[in-house]
Design an enzyme around this catalytic site. Structure first.
Site, short mmCIF file in Angstrom:
data_model
loop_
_atom_site.label_atom_id
_atom_site.label_comp_id
_atom_site.label_asym_id
_atom_site.label_seq_id
_atom_site.Cartn_x
_atom_site.Cartn_y
_atom_site.Cartn_z
N GLN A 1 0.82 -1.41 0.04
CA GLN A 1 -0.04 -0.04 0.02
C GLN A 1 0.89 1.44 0.03
OE1 GLN A 1 -2.48 -1.07 3.61
NE2 GLN A 1 -0.39 -1.75 4.35
N GLU B 1 0.05 -8.82 11.13
CA GLU B 1 -0.13 -7.40 10.04
C GLU B 1 0.81 -7.72 8.82
OE1 GLU B 1 -0.38 -4.15 10.24
OE2 GLU B 1 0.21 -4.45 8.20
N ASP C 1 -1.39 -12.52 6.09
CA ASP C 1 -2.55 -11.92 5.85
C ASP C 1 -3.35 -12.39 6.95
OD1 ASP C 1 -4.73 -10.94 3.57
OD2 ASP C 1 -5.25 -12.96 4.66
N GLY C 2 -4.08 -11.62 7.49
CA GLY C 2 -4.96 -12.06 8.69
C GLY C 2 -5.92 -13.17 8.19
N ASP D 1 -8.22 -4.63 13.81
CA ASP D 1 -7.64 -3.30 13.56
C ASP D 1 -7.24 -3.04 11.99
OD1 ASP D 1 -5.18 -1.33 15.05
OD2 ASP D 1 -6.99 -0.67 13.93
N THR E 1 -7.54 -2.03 8.03
CA THR E 1 -7.82 -0.76 7.08
C THR E 1 -9.35 -0.91 6.22
OG1 THR E 1 -7.08 -2.10 5.31
CG2 THR E 1 -5.54 -0.30 6.27
N ASP E 2 -9.85 -0.26 5.72
CA ASP E 2 -11.26 -0.35 5.25
C ASP E 2 -11.19 -1.41 4.26
OD1 ASP E 2 -10.93 3.02 5.95
OD2 ASP E 2 -12.97 2.06 6.27
N1 SAM Z 1 -7.14 2.52 12.80
C1 SAM Z 1 -7.43 2.10 11.33
C2 SAM Z 1 -8.81 2.05 10.84
O1 SAM Z 1 -9.56 2.33 11.69
O2 SAM Z 1 -8.95 2.13 9.67
C3 SAM Z 1 -6.71 0.94 11.09
C4 SAM Z 1 -5.15 1.15 11.50
S1 SAM Z 1 -4.10 -0.01 11.24
C5 SAM Z 1 -2.68 0.81 10.76
C6 SAM Z 1 -4.52 -0.89 9.78
C7 SAM Z 1 -3.45 -2.20 9.45
O3 SAM Z 1 -4.11 -2.91 8.65
C8 SAM Z 1 -2.34 -1.66 8.48
O4 SAM Z 1 -1.30 -1.64 9.20
C9 SAM Z 1 -2.48 -2.56 7.45
O5 SAM Z 1 -1.19 -2.98 6.74
C10 SAM Z 1 -2.90 -3.84 7.97
N2 SAM Z 1 -3.83 -4.76 7.14
C11 SAM Z 1 -4.54 -4.53 5.75
N3 SAM Z 1 -5.04 -5.59 5.46
C12 SAM Z 1 -4.60 -6.65 5.94
C13 SAM Z 1 -4.63 -7.91 5.93
N4 SAM Z 1 -5.37 -8.55 4.91
N5 SAM Z 1 -3.89 -8.68 6.99
C14 SAM Z 1 -3.52 -8.00 8.18
N6 SAM Z 1 -3.07 -6.91 8.22
C15 SAM Z 1 -3.71 -5.94 7.10
#
Ligand code: SAM
Length: 287
Positions: free
Chosen positions: A33, A108, A140-141, A158, A160-161
């Site tokens: 990203q 993460e 990947d989660g 927690d 991303t969108d």
């Molecule tokens: N507070 C924010 C919100 O409400 O949108 C979220 C913050 S946190 C930085 C979001 C994290 O999700 C990022 O570090 C991103 O790399 C991670 N992320 C996105 N897709 C993911 C996945 N499929 N598996 C694990 N982590 C993921």
């Protein structure tokens, strides 16, 4: 004095927010990203991924306190916690304040987010990565929850969108994986967007989670840097009593946990956060 630069959030096409950029701190296109970190006069340092605000120094405490202390104090006996996403480290910092927890795993997908937030947003993790209970998994989660042999008491998504790497974390497959690795009386919570502008996200999560859990609902808090009103947090468990604790019980647990300085969370807000606006209730159960 140079003309002020503005950074425009790209989450929505027809409405949105601008942040003045007092200082550009870092930008990079990682494997997963686009990341930007800049300083804004109102919110302090801001981190955005793929054009969407993720966290700010100014108001992160609201989000991180509500996504941790609500499920952890509701559960009451948490030993093993899983954080999905959470790369800025704020969720981990708040989870670590619960001393009765034995293990904390964070999955993460983007190691660069962890590295860059440790460096440029140090107050988010505030040393929590050194907690002896902590393990970081770069994965990947969805893959993780579908394959792990571990079981957890609380899972916090927690993420991303639901665009880019985050989209898999709003699917039935992900929720099924979470359900399979939750202990009995386990609790799943997830950031579920600003319901006034991201209604589809809440409707889809509600439907998909109800196929897997007997007690599904939402709670909410307003986080100023998440544009458009209150943010909803998805809640899912198979024990409805867990989200109906009385104030006295929560006050006792809060006192025992000795969380020191909460700046948003308190037991009264815990209870009231499950009160939802009528338009959301109507959306979730149309007449
Ligand atoms: N507070 C924010 C919100 O409400 O949108 C979220 C913050 S946190 C930085 C979001 C994290 O999700 C990022 O570090 C991103 O790399 C991670 N992320 C996105 N897709 C993911 C996945 N499929 N598996 C694990 N982590 C993921």
């Amino acid at each position: 004095m140079s003309a002020t630069e503005f950074w425009r959030e790209r989450l929505h096409n027809n409405v949105g927010q601008y942040f003045s950029v007092e200082e550009r701190i870092y930008t990079e296109k990682t494997e997963h990203q686009d990341i930007i970190i800049f300083k804004n006069a109102a919110f302090g340092r801001v981190m955005a991924l793929d054009g969407v605000v993720q966290t700010t120094e100014g108001d992160e405490f609201i989000y991180h306190e509500m996504m941790t202390h609500v499920p952890l104090l509701a559960h009451g006996k948490t030993k093993n916690v899983l954080i999905i996403g959470g790369g800025d480290g704020g969720m981990l910092r708040e989870v670590c304040r619960h001393k009765q927890i034995d293990k904390i795993t964070m999955v993460e997908i983007d190691t660069k987010v962890v590295e860059l937030c440790k460096k440029y947003l140090p107050n988010h993790s505030a040393g929590a990565y050194n907690d002896r209970r902590f393990k970081l998994v770069i994965d990947d989660g969805t893959d993780f929850v579908q394959n792990t042999v571990e079981k957890f008491d609380v899972i916090i998504s927690d993420c991303t969108d639901p665009v880019g790497p985050g989209s898999s974390l709003f699917t039935s497959e992900f929720y099924k994986g979470c359900e399979r690795c939750l202990n009995d009386d386990g609790i799943f919570v997830a950031q579920n967007g600003v319901c006034f502008l991201q209604e589809e996200e809440v409707i889809n999560s509600d439907k998909r989670l109800k196929e897997l859990f007997t007690d599904v609902g939402f709670y909410q808090a307003a986080i100023p840097s998440y544009y458009g009103g209150v943010m909803t947090f998805a809640w899912a468990s198979n024990n409805s009593a867990l989200h109906q604790l009385d104030l006295t019980t929560l006050q006792q647990r809060f006192a025992t946990a000795n969380l020191e300085k909460c700046r948003y969370y308190n037991p009264t807000i815990h209870i009231s956060s499950f009160a939802l606006p009528q338009y959301l209730l109507d959306t979730l159960s149309p007449k």
